[in-house]
Scaffold this active site. Structure first.
Site, PDB file in Angstrom:
ATOM      1  N   ASP A 171       0.815  -1.224   0.000  1.00  0.00           N
ATOM      2  CA  ASP A 171       0.000   0.000   0.000  1.00  0.00           C
ATOM      3  C   ASP A 171       0.846   1.271   0.000  1.00  0.00           C
ATOM      4  OD1 ASP A 171      -2.259  -1.708   0.280  1.00  0.00           O
ATOM      5  OD2 ASP A 171      -1.799  -1.849   2.415  1.00  0.00           O
ATOM      6  N   LYS A 195       2.098   2.085  -5.231  1.00  0.00           N
ATOM      7  CA  LYS A 195       2.776   1.621  -6.453  1.00  0.00           C
ATOM      8  C   LYS A 195       1.919   1.846  -7.692  1.00  0.00           C
ATOM      9  CE  LYS A 195       3.268  -2.422  -4.533  1.00  0.00           C
ATOM     10  NZ  LYS A 195       2.843  -2.095  -3.161  1.00  0.00           N
ATOM     11  N   GLY A 201      -4.362  -4.573  -4.141  1.00  0.00           N
ATOM     12  CA  GLY A 201      -5.329  -3.599  -4.635  1.00  0.00           C
ATOM     13  C   GLY A 201      -4.574  -2.373  -5.089  1.00  0.00           C
ATOM     14  N   HIS A 202      -4.709  -2.027  -6.348  1.00  0.00           N
ATOM     15  CA  HIS A 202      -4.084  -0.812  -6.859  1.00  0.00           C
ATOM     16  C   HIS A 202      -5.172   0.211  -7.129  1.00  0.00           C
ATOM     17  CE1 HIS A 202      -0.127  -2.733  -8.497  1.00  0.00           C
ATOM     18  NE2 HIS A 202      -0.198  -2.694  -7.192  1.00  0.00           N
ATOM     19  N   GLN A 230       2.045  -5.973  -2.991  1.00  0.00           N
ATOM     20  CA  GLN A 230       2.473  -6.014  -1.571  1.00  0.00           C
ATOM     21  C   GLN A 230       3.802  -5.266  -1.409  1.00  0.00           C
ATOM     22  OE1 GLN A 230       1.486  -9.426  -2.869  1.00  0.00           O
ATOM     23  NE2 GLN A 230      -0.551  -8.643  -2.469  1.00  0.00           N
TER      24      GLN A 230
HETATM   25  P1  IMP Z   1      -2.388 -12.877   2.089  1.00  0.00           P
HETATM   26  O1  IMP Z   1      -1.482 -12.296   1.074  1.00  0.00           O
HETATM   27  O2  IMP Z   1      -3.829 -12.648   1.790  1.00  0.00           O
HETATM   28  O3  IMP Z   1      -2.070 -14.326   2.370  1.00  0.00           O
HETATM   29  O4  IMP Z   1      -2.131 -12.105   3.478  1.00  0.00           O
HETATM   30  C1  IMP Z   1      -0.889 -12.198   4.170  1.00  0.00           C
HETATM   31  C2  IMP Z   1      -0.511 -10.857   4.781  1.00  0.00           C
HETATM   32  O5  IMP Z   1      -0.215  -9.929   3.735  1.00  0.00           O
HETATM   33  C3  IMP Z   1      -1.605 -10.204   5.607  1.00  0.00           C
HETATM   34  O6  IMP Z   1      -0.991  -9.479   6.665  1.00  0.00           O
HETATM   35  C4  IMP Z   1      -2.260  -9.235   4.649  1.00  0.00           C
HETATM   36  O7  IMP Z   1      -2.895  -8.158   5.302  1.00  0.00           O
HETATM   37  C5  IMP Z   1      -1.043  -8.768   3.871  1.00  0.00           C
HETATM   38  N1  IMP Z   1      -1.362  -8.296   2.517  1.00  0.00           N
HETATM   39  C6  IMP Z   1      -1.639  -9.036   1.425  1.00  0.00           C
HETATM   40  N2  IMP Z   1      -1.849  -8.262   0.356  1.00  0.00           N
HETATM   41  C7  IMP Z   1      -1.697  -6.996   0.777  1.00  0.00           C
HETATM   42  C8  IMP Z   1      -1.742  -5.729   0.113  1.00  0.00           C
HETATM   43  O8  IMP Z   1      -1.977  -5.612  -1.096  1.00  0.00           O
HETATM   44  N3  IMP Z   1      -1.501  -4.651   0.904  1.00  0.00           N
HETATM   45  C9  IMP Z   1      -1.205  -4.743   2.222  1.00  0.00           C
HETATM   46  N4  IMP Z   1      -1.149  -5.889   2.879  1.00  0.00           N
HETATM   47  C10 IMP Z   1      -1.381  -7.017   2.161  1.00  0.00           C
END
Ligand code: IMP
Length: 435
Positions: A13, A16, A40-41, A222
């Site tokens: 977040d 990007k 999410g972009h 991420q």
């Molecule tokens: P997962 O990727 O859904 O397995 O989540 C694993 C960890 O990554 C968790 O702490 C999520 O909140 C975090 N996470 C996954 N995708 C994002 C993102 O796009 N932005 C921020 N945190 C993310």
């Protein structure tokens, strides 16, 4: 022309989407190299806001080929919904390409992710519930489906018949819904029919674009601190957002990368569980969260907010070989009388300057801050570094000093035009980083 990797230097977040959007005019191809619809972009385009989860944000430009690389796990239902949404808003999606070898994120992955998180109760990772961990686990266990498999009913039947009994057994034991082979195969065949025209050999697409001298952007989702190898395990995602992931997940070799642009916000946020040494739980943090609209794009969860932490910044610059930085959302700090910057930790009474690889040590880390005087004037209209308030420039210089690489773009608002540009050129050899 260069291949540029865009990588998040924090917990995701970082903005990007805006970076890609800003650079998009000069590139011919944008490649997503890892993650799935957990990302999410948000891209603000004039008066329109686009929220994208799988399709690279370059899709908004008619001259860009948007590629979903082999390192991505694709939920076909999300992809189809996103393509439909874009089409209904007048965006041409014919240049979207999906790697045949990207893995399919199946409905049982989503169910397993959610059931497992529910079972973990107080030990939750706080995943996005999109099935990311189970999908990458199957890939590593060599029982996953790849996008090309969606085109062949007999392959789908054989694979799903083989894996589903195990999945159902686990799901049933967790009290969750189970699945039928036939219904899943029918669903997957329908996805394949719908997506067949988008599937391609992404590696050769990328290689041909580079050979033809096109500027290729490789877009990470991420951030570094959520990286499976380099992040704060186990509170991480299941892929490699770091720049090295662009090579394995985007179909290029390490020496084909000319520039690594790190993206960071002027403060820190984190979604989900795990250590966050500079976290703010007071009204200063609440103010930043509300001015910065810090709510997850995918889950709608409020993001945890904290002061900028230079300890993981120095680490992220090193593990990504960052050559330049885009700093986002510095405008959100306007009006805060004193701004703190985490520069080191105290762990068990000792000063620690390096990001600890040990999760338990990180959990015990107390931040050591440097304090900077703030500025009160809004800066949304500023377009040149010298026009920033002196205190904002001082804070920015401190960030740059910790990073050891130039901050070349500074965002002072969500729109593309709200960006301060410093002259720079892509460089293969980054300046040395102090470690
Ligand atoms: P997962 O990727 O859904 O397995 O989540 C694993 C960890 O990554 C968790 O702490 C999520 O909140 C975090 N996470 C996954 N995708 C994002 C993102 O796009 N932005 C921020 N945190 C993310």
């Amino acid at each position: 022309m260069p291949a540029t990797v865009i990588v998040g230097l924090q917990w995701g977040d970082e903005g990007k989407g805006k970076t890609t959007d800003f650079l998009a005019e000069q590139v011919g191809m944008v490649v997503r190299y890892q993650g799935g619809d957990n990302a999410g972009h948000t891209v603000v385009w004039g008066d329109q806001v686009f929220k994208l989860h799988l399709v690279p944000s370059g899709v908004l430009y008619p001259h860009i080929t948007s590629v979903i690389g082999n390192g991505v796990v694709v939920n076909p239902a999300t992809l189809i919904a996103e393509l439909d949404m874009l089409t209904s808003r007048g965006i041409d999606v014919s240049r979207v390409r999906v790697s045949r070898s990207a893995h399919v994120l199946m409905p049982y992955h989503v169910a397993l992710d959610r059931a497992n998180e529910a079972r973990l109760a107080g030990e939750k990772v706080g995943t996005t519930g999109r099935g990311i961990g189970p999908a990458y686990a199957d890939r590593a266990y060599r029982i996953g489906l790849r996008m090309e498999d969606l085109l062949d009913r007999s392959v789908l039947e054989a694979r799903i018949e083989r894996v589903l009994p195990d999945k159902n057994l686990i799901l049933a034991s967790l009290g969750a819904e189970t699945f039928e082979v036939r219904a899943l195969v029918d669903q997957a065949v329908a996805w394949g029919e719908r997506l067949a025209g988008y599937l391609d050999d992404a590696t050769w697409l990328v290689q041909r674009a580079l050979a033809a001298g096109e500027h290729v952007l490789l877009e990470g989702a991420q951030g570094t601190l959520l990286d499976l190898d380099h992040g704060s395990y186990p509170f991480v995602t299941s892929s490699n957002p770091v720049a090295g992931g662009a090579a394995t997940g985007g179909g290029i070799g390490p020496l084909q990368i000319d520039e690594v642009m790190g993206v960071m916000k002027a403060y820190a946020t984190r979604v989900g569980s795990g250590p966050f040494p500079t976290e703010l739980t007071d009204e200063v943090g609440q103010g930043i969260a509300s001015r910065g609209h810090e709510v997850g794009t995918t889950t709608g969860r409020p993001r945890r907010v904290g002061w900028f932490d230079a300890v993981p910044l120095r680490y992220a610059v090193a593990v990504n070989s960052v050559s330049s930085i885009m700093l986002n959302k510095i405008d959100i700090l306007s009006g805060i009388p004193e701004i703190k910057l985490g520069v080191a930790y105290e762990v068990d009474g000792k000063r620690v300057d390096h990001w600890p690889s040990s999760g338990s040590m990180l959990g015990r880390a107390r931040p050591i801050y440097e304090t900077f005087p703030g500025w009160s004037e809004p800066i949304h209209e500023v377009r040149a570094l010298n026009d920033l308030p002196e205190n904002a420039r001082r804070y920015l210089s401190a960030l740059e000093e910790h990073a050891g690489v130039p901050i070349v773009l500074v965002s002072v608002g969500p729109e593309r035009s709200q960006t301060i540009e410093r002259a720079w050129r892509p460089m293969r050899h980054r300046p040395p980083v102090a470690v």
